[in-house]
Design an enzyme around this catalytic site. Structure first.
Site, PDB file in Angstrom:
ATOM      1  N   THR A   1       9.388  33.002  -0.526  1.00 44.82           N
ATOM      2  CA  THR A   1      10.038  33.587   0.647  1.00 44.82           C
ATOM      3  C   THR A   1       9.758  32.735   1.874  1.00 44.82           C
ATOM      4  O   THR A   1       8.720  32.104   1.966  1.00 44.82           O
ATOM      5  CB  THR A   1       9.431  34.994   0.834  1.00 44.82           C
TER       6      THR A   1
ATOM      7  N   VAL B   1      14.873  46.405  -3.093  1.00 46.92           N
ATOM      8  CA  VAL B   1      14.720  45.759  -1.785  1.00 46.92           C
ATOM      9  C   VAL B   1      13.235  45.720  -1.467  1.00 46.92           C
ATOM     10  O   VAL B   1      12.531  46.715  -1.629  1.00 46.92           O
ATOM     11  CB  VAL B   1      15.477  46.542  -0.693  1.00 46.92           C
TER      12      VAL B   1
HETATM   13  N1  ASP Z   1       7.918  39.646  -0.028  1.00 45.26           N
HETATM   14  C1  ASP Z   1       8.995  39.242  -0.894  1.00 45.26           C
HETATM   15  C2  ASP Z   1       9.543  40.450  -1.592  1.00 45.26           C
HETATM   16  O1  ASP Z   1       8.777  41.282  -2.021  1.00 45.26           O
HETATM   17  C3  ASP Z   1       8.575  38.242  -1.925  1.00 45.26           C
HETATM   18  C4  ASP Z   1       7.862  37.011  -1.419  1.00 45.26           C
HETATM   19  O2  ASP Z   1       7.305  37.020  -0.332  1.00 45.26           O
HETATM   20  O3  ASP Z   1       7.852  36.010  -2.132  1.00 45.26           O
HETATM   21  O4  ASP Z   1      10.738  40.532  -1.760  1.00 45.26           O
END
Ligand code: ASP
Length: 323
Positions: free
Chosen positions: A190, A219
């Site tokens: 992300t 989500v």
């Molecule tokens: N926080 C993101 C989610 O849960 C994933 C990530 O940070 O890689 O969609």
């Protein structure tokens, strides 16, 4: 309040986690170069008097376009082999916010989130409604193959074989009882950006493909204001990365600012406490980047590493991956 140029700053992340130790040096350098280039783009905006909101929008747009990270091009696969993208942006001056979730055909989700912030009376639009809104506001759309990368496909296949929903980085899960991490070669994540501009305004932006092999319709925290993204000039701008459900349950991004405002903690103490105590208390793994209106920056994480970088106006960008 006009800040000295040295306080104007942008910080970015490309996900909590690290690449495997035996990754070739040239590949490691490519990550550092990508992060530094994107930091410089944000610096240029801030140096010319641009807003923190513009700087984080541009930084996240560039991170989305870079296939090394799990947002926009290079997004991870859902259980059904599709891509569902989420993004959010918040202006710490006005507390205006915009977010989109579960979209399949927007090239740059952060631009759609920014359009929601500026051109909609709503904060969060999802699915087809979000796509129609983006289309009506001239945001570029793509066909699903745009997001495809071989590394993500292989990662999804491994997660399917292990019947696991995976964070897109730093995965301790072993495949078939072996010693290999589930994703030894592409621990990417992300993306997000936070900035403080020359006028002491802060903003935050976060964008993601979510977690590999996630359920269709799931989500995470990234598009949820207060969980994966939050900004307030009176406290801090925060962008998170990690196991989204834990960030939602702890309202992590907002909690950093709340600890500053209500408990009088410094940015560093608040951010560190959220990551090392609050997230950890619900088994949350990941990190966040945070900046306040004085240009203080903190980048805590409880994983082995986090793709990250900081650039103050007038200074060389700094980038790091491991702890
Ligand atoms: N926080 C993101 C989610 O849960 C994933 C990530 O940070 O890689 O969609």
């Amino acid at each position: 309040m006009t800040q000295s140029p040295a306080r104007a700053v942008i910080a970015i992340h490309g996900g909590a986690g690290t690449i495997s130790r035996d990754t070739p040096a040239i590949e490691v350098k490519a990550y550092h170069d990508a992060l530094a280039d994107i930091l410089r783009a944000g610096q240029t905006i801030l140096a010319s008097g641009g807003s923190a909101l513009d700087a984080v929008t541009e930084a996240v747009r560039l991170l989305e376009d870079c296939p090394r990270f799990n947002a926009g091009r290079g997004a991870v696969f859902t259980h059904a082999g599709t891509h569902e993208l989420d993004a959010a942006i918040m202006d710490g001056t006005t507390l205006d916010a915009g977010a989109i979730a579960c979209v399949h055909q927007i090239r740059n989700p952060i631009l759609a989130a920014r359009a929601v912030l500026e051109k909609s009376e709503h904060v969060l639009l999802v699915g087809k409604g979000a796509e129609a809104f983006a289309d009506a506001h001239g945001i570029a759309s793509v066909t699903p193959d745009y997001y495809f990368t071989q590394a993500r496909y292989a990662q999804w296949q491994r997660a399917l074989a292990a019947a696991a929903v995976q964070l897109d980085h730093d995965m301790p899960l072993k495949v078939n009882g072996g010693d290999e991490p589930i994703d030894p070669d592409s621990k990417l994540g992300t993306v997000g950006a936070v900035a403080c501009d020359l006028d002491g305004r802060v903003a935050a932006a976060t964008s993601t493909g979510g977690m590999t092999n996630k359920a269709v319709g799931r989500v995470g925290d990234s598009p949820i204001i207060g969980a994966g993204c939050y900004a307030n000039n009176a406290s801090a701008a925060v962008s998170a990365t990690g196991t989204g459900e834990a960030f939602m349950r702890t309202v992590a991004a907002y909690d950093v600012g709340a600890l500053m405002m209500y408990a009088g903690l410094s940015l560093e103490d608040a951010a560190t406490r959220v990551v090392s105590e609050k997230l950890a208390s619900v088994g949350g793994r990941g990190g966040l980047i945070a900046v306040d209106a004085h240009g203080n920056v903190c980048l805590p994480f409880n994983t082995e590493g986090m793709y990250r970088g900081v650039a103050r106006v007038g200074e060389a960008p700094m980038t790091a991956i491991h702890a």
